[in-house]
Design a protein around this motif. Structure first.
Motif, short mmCIF file in Angstrom:
data_model
loop_
_atom_site.label_atom_id
_atom_site.label_comp_id
_atom_site.label_asym_id
_atom_site.label_seq_id
_atom_site.Cartn_x
_atom_site.Cartn_y
_atom_site.Cartn_z
N LEU A 8 78.34 9.72 20.23
CA LEU A 8 76.89 9.56 21.50
C LEU A 8 78.68 10.20 22.44
O LEU A 8 78.17 10.60 23.70
N PRO A 9 79.66 9.93 22.33
CA PRO A 9 80.75 10.61 23.98
C PRO A 9 81.00 11.41 23.22
O PRO A 9 80.65 12.40 24.49
N ILE A 10 80.44 12.39 22.04
CA ILE A 10 81.09 14.17 22.46
C ILE A 10 79.52 14.71 22.70
O ILE A 10 79.99 15.48 23.24
N THR A 11 78.77 13.62 22.68
CA THR A 11 77.24 14.50 23.72
C THR A 11 77.65 14.50 25.16
O THR A 11 77.55 16.19 25.81
N ILE A 12 77.81 13.42 25.16
CA ILE A 12 77.98 13.18 26.83
C ILE A 12 79.81 14.00 27.33
O ILE A 12 78.92 15.27 28.31
N LEU A 66 69.23 19.09 29.02
CA LEU A 66 68.67 18.64 27.68
C LEU A 66 69.64 18.17 26.67
O LEU A 66 69.01 17.66 25.97
N ILE A 67 70.32 18.56 27.21
CA ILE A 67 71.93 17.95 26.45
C ILE A 67 71.80 15.94 27.16
O ILE A 67 72.39 15.17 26.38
N PHE A 68 72.04 16.36 28.31
CA PHE A 68 71.48 15.14 28.52
C PHE A 68 70.84 14.14 27.95
O PHE A 68 70.72 13.07 27.90
N GLU A 69 69.62 14.43 27.89
CA GLU A 69 68.00 14.14 27.34
C GLU A 69 68.40 13.61 26.35
O GLU A 69 68.00 12.54 25.41
N CYS A 70 69.27 14.63 25.05
CA CYS A 70 69.62 13.78 23.76
C CYS A 70 70.52 12.26 24.35
O CYS A 70 70.55 11.87 22.99
#
Length: 289
Positions: free
Chosen positions: A163-167, A203-207
């Motif tokens: 999760l933090p990596i995606t953010i 789209l990364i935000f959506e993930c």
């Protein structure tokens, strides 16, 4: 609730519609050269645009598959569906804003007028549908689960790591990373390619929003569903990027065996989390492996 889609009162068709639109857009951009009819010039895509279109298509498919998996897992819980619909509403609003600022090509934007209007109208309708689902009378809401419970070598811990990596990746795509560094020598970013790059950030935000819901509201079975989905999409992404990896710089580590090493590590970690979670007894309904 009945089958996957039965359009009964409790069927989460709003979320399935959200997922379907992403899946449709992903498949469309995967097989069709959008540069030919999206812009006023109508020219075929350059190598850079082909690369960015492939990344954008995969990102669309990733979001569509992820939201479909989470929706199907939670379809029997009205409270979870309401909460997840609220997550999808935030994502749809962000996507609508990105469509608005894309702009009409005749007014200095990217898209032809009919396409721009169609994109905005589609996303505006989706926002309205999700808003009606979230605000319906008597809607139930899921309770937030304790983050610190049930951690260990399992899927929940892995998702808390992702999760933090995606953010961070979202912020990197929007502000910190120059998209030129992912391109092979001699390739240049075009206006259309740069727009695709910024849309990938949405789209990364959506993930990230989907992962946040799973971590804060879903159960251990849902954590495993998401991890399995991520592993499957990682393999699909690797196979899809393989044909355009020549357009990527060596900095990306996607050339040659580097691509498959990353895929193997990602899938291996996901498998370890699933096996560890089952052995630890964190997934209800499953006996220890």
């Amino acid at each position: 609730m009945g089958g996957i889609i039965d359009f009964s009162t409790d069927c989460p068709w709003q979320l399935y519609l959200f997922s379907f639109l992403h899946l449709f857009a992903g498949l469309f951009m995967y097989f069709i050269d959008v540069s030919k009819f999206m812009t006023l010039a109508g020219t075929p895509s350059t190598e850079t645009e082909s690369l960015m279109q492939r990344v954008l298509a995969l990102s669309m498919l990733y979001v569509g598959v992820l939201f479909t998996a989470i929706t199907y897992h939670n379809k029997r819980s009205a409270a979870n569906i309401t909460t997840f619909s609220n997550v999808a509403l935030s994502c749809a609003t962000a996507f609508l804003a990105s469509c608005v600022f894309t702009g009409n090509a005749s007014l200095g934007g990217i898209e032809k007028s009919w396409m721009h209007i169609g994109d905005m109208l589609t996303m505006a309708i989706l926002v309205a549908i999700l808003f009606c689902r979230v605000t319906q009378q008597g809607a139930e809401w899921a309770e937030k689960k304790a983050i610190g419970e049930g951690l260990g070598i399992n899927c929940k811990t892995l998702l808390l790591f992702f999760l933090p990596i995606t953010i961070l990746k979202f912020f990197a795509y929007t502000d910190f990373i120059d998209p030129k560094i992912i391109l092979a020598d001699g390739l240049e970013m075009t206006e259309l390619a740069h727009w695709m790059w910024t849309l990938v950030a949405v789209l990364i935000f959506e993930c990230a929003m989907a992962l946040s819901y799973t971590v804060f509201f879903d159960d251990s079975e849902g954590h495993e569903v998401v991890v399995a989905t991520m592993a499957a999409m990682t393999l699909l992404a690797g196979c899809s990027v393989y044909s355009v990896q020549g357009y990527m710089s060596s900095w990306m580590g996607m050339n040659g065996s580097g691509l498959w090493i990353k895929i193997a590590v990602m899938i291996g970690v996901c498998i370890a989390a699933v096996v560890g979670g089952r052995m630890g007894g964190h997934r209800a309904g499953y006996s220890n492996v």
